[in-house]
Design a protein around this motif. Structure first.
Motif, mmCIF file in Angstrom:
data_model
loop_
_atom_site.group_PDB
_atom_site.id
_atom_site.type_symbol
_atom_site.label_atom_id
_atom_site.label_comp_id
_atom_site.label_asym_id
_atom_site.label_seq_id
_atom_site.Cartn_x
_atom_site.Cartn_y
_atom_site.Cartn_z
ATOM 1 N N SER A 240 2.173 16.198 -12.049
ATOM 2 C CA SER A 240 1.175 16.708 -12.989
ATOM 3 C C SER A 240 1.239 18.216 -13.150
ATOM 4 N N GLY B 52 2.696 10.999 -8.793
ATOM 5 C CA GLY B 52 2.035 11.317 -10.059
ATOM 6 C C GLY B 52 1.278 12.628 -9.981
ATOM 7 N N LEU B 53 0.604 12.877 -8.853
ATOM 8 C CA LEU B 53 -0.090 14.147 -8.665
ATOM 9 C C LEU B 53 0.902 15.307 -8.628
ATOM 10 N N ALA C 52 2.255 1.909 -3.471
ATOM 11 C CA ALA C 52 1.216 2.382 -4.387
ATOM 12 C C ALA C 52 0.829 3.824 -4.067
ATOM 13 N N ALA C 53 0.704 4.153 -2.769
ATOM 14 C CA ALA C 53 0.339 5.504 -2.372
ATOM 15 C C ALA C 53 1.421 6.501 -2.753
ATOM 16 N N GLU C 54 2.677 6.097 -2.568
ATOM 17 C CA GLU C 54 3.781 6.993 -2.931
ATOM 18 C C GLU C 54 3.786 7.275 -4.430
ATOM 19 N N ALA C 55 3.561 6.240 -5.248
ATOM 20 C CA ALA C 55 3.514 6.422 -6.700
ATOM 21 C C ALA C 55 2.348 7.325 -7.091
ATOM 22 N N TYR C 56 1.212 7.138 -6.430
ATOM 23 C CA TYR C 56 0.029 7.957 -6.714
ATOM 24 C C TYR C 56 0.290 9.433 -6.400
ATOM 25 N N LEU C 57 0.847 9.695 -5.205
ATOM 26 C CA LEU C 57 1.120 11.073 -4.815
ATOM 27 C C LEU C 57 2.186 11.711 -5.702
ATOM 28 N N TRP D 100 0.834 -1.200 0.000
ATOM 29 C CA TRP D 100 0.000 0.000 0.000
ATOM 30 C C TRP D 100 0.872 1.255 0.000
#
Length: 248
Positions: free
Chosen positions: A209, A205-206, A198-203, A195
């Protein structure tokens, strides 16, 4: 050959399990008494469960299993589970009681806050327990007494001193609770490495952006893993104490 006694195992001198006791009761050795675990051992086992799996994992049955004893051996100490939690919290909060508080009120409150924060980071379930039941154990009261003593030099009314204690404790415990990676309780996704990745990759990506320039400046990994926790705690505590000084 001498026949084997029906009350003994062949080749041994011990009684057969379940067989009737032999010999006169006046001469028969007394059965060994089961030693009940001490209160300290029970609290330590329960604390270990809470540290590892969260407060909800603590039960009389699980604590008894950890101590390799019967649940009934524990019920002699506690009328209900809440009493065990009271003892657990009070033992933990004992780590926040200072041997001596600084003379200056601000230094004293800061030292008390740091000691309490260390306890809450080591035992995240303490904050959970504080939100569920009244805590009035001897170490908790010593902690409160030190907090009130710290503000005594301000020369303000006692209601404000109570408010100062509550404000510093609430800020400290709340800040400690906002460190999900410290909470190893069962079902907490923040403690799962998958988790976290995945959370680190998601953040990240934000951040990449371009829509969140402030987030990008701090870095997703730093925010997720609490690299700025110490800084934000010190800064917030300083603001709080400055506000107290202005109002005193």
């Amino acid at each position: 050959m001498t026949p084997t006694s029906p009350d003994r195992h062949p080749g041994t001198s011990g009684p057969v399990p379940g067989a009737a006791p032999v010999g006169l009761i006046w001469t028969r050795p007394q059965a060994e008494k089961r030693e009940r675990p001490t209160t300290e051992a029970i609290v330590a086992a329960a604390t270990d469960l809470a540290d590892t799996h969260g407060l909800d994992a603590v039960s009389i049955r699980r604590v008894a299993a950890a101590l390799q004893t019967r649940p009934m051996d524990l019920y002699g100490y506690f009328a209900r589970k809440d009493e065990l939690i009271d003892l657990m919290v009070d033992e933990a909060v004992g780590g926040a009681v200072l041997e001596e508080i600084p003379y200056d009120w601000r230094d004293a409150l800061a030292a008390i806050a740091h000691a309490l924060r260390a306890v809450c980071l080591a035992h995240p379930w303490v904050v959970t327990a504080a939100g569920r039941q009244a805590l009035i154990g001897p170490n908790v009261i010593r902690h409160v007494e030190q907090s009130l003593e710290a503000s005594a030099g301000l020369g303000i009314e006692w209601t404000k001193r109570l408010a100062i204690w509550r404000a510093v404790d609430s800020y400290t415990m709340g800040h400690a609770q906002l460190r999900p990676a410290r909470d190893q309780s069962e079902g907490n996704p923040a403690y799962d490495p998958g988790w976290q990745a995945a959370a680190e990759a998601y953040l990240q990506g934000l951040a990449d952006s371009g829509n969140f320039p402030n987030l990008a400046a701090f870095g997703a990994a730093g925010l997720l893993h609490g690299e700025y926790d110490e800084l934000t705690f010190e800064t917030g505590l300083n603001w709080l104490l400055t506000g107290i000084a202005a109002d005193a």
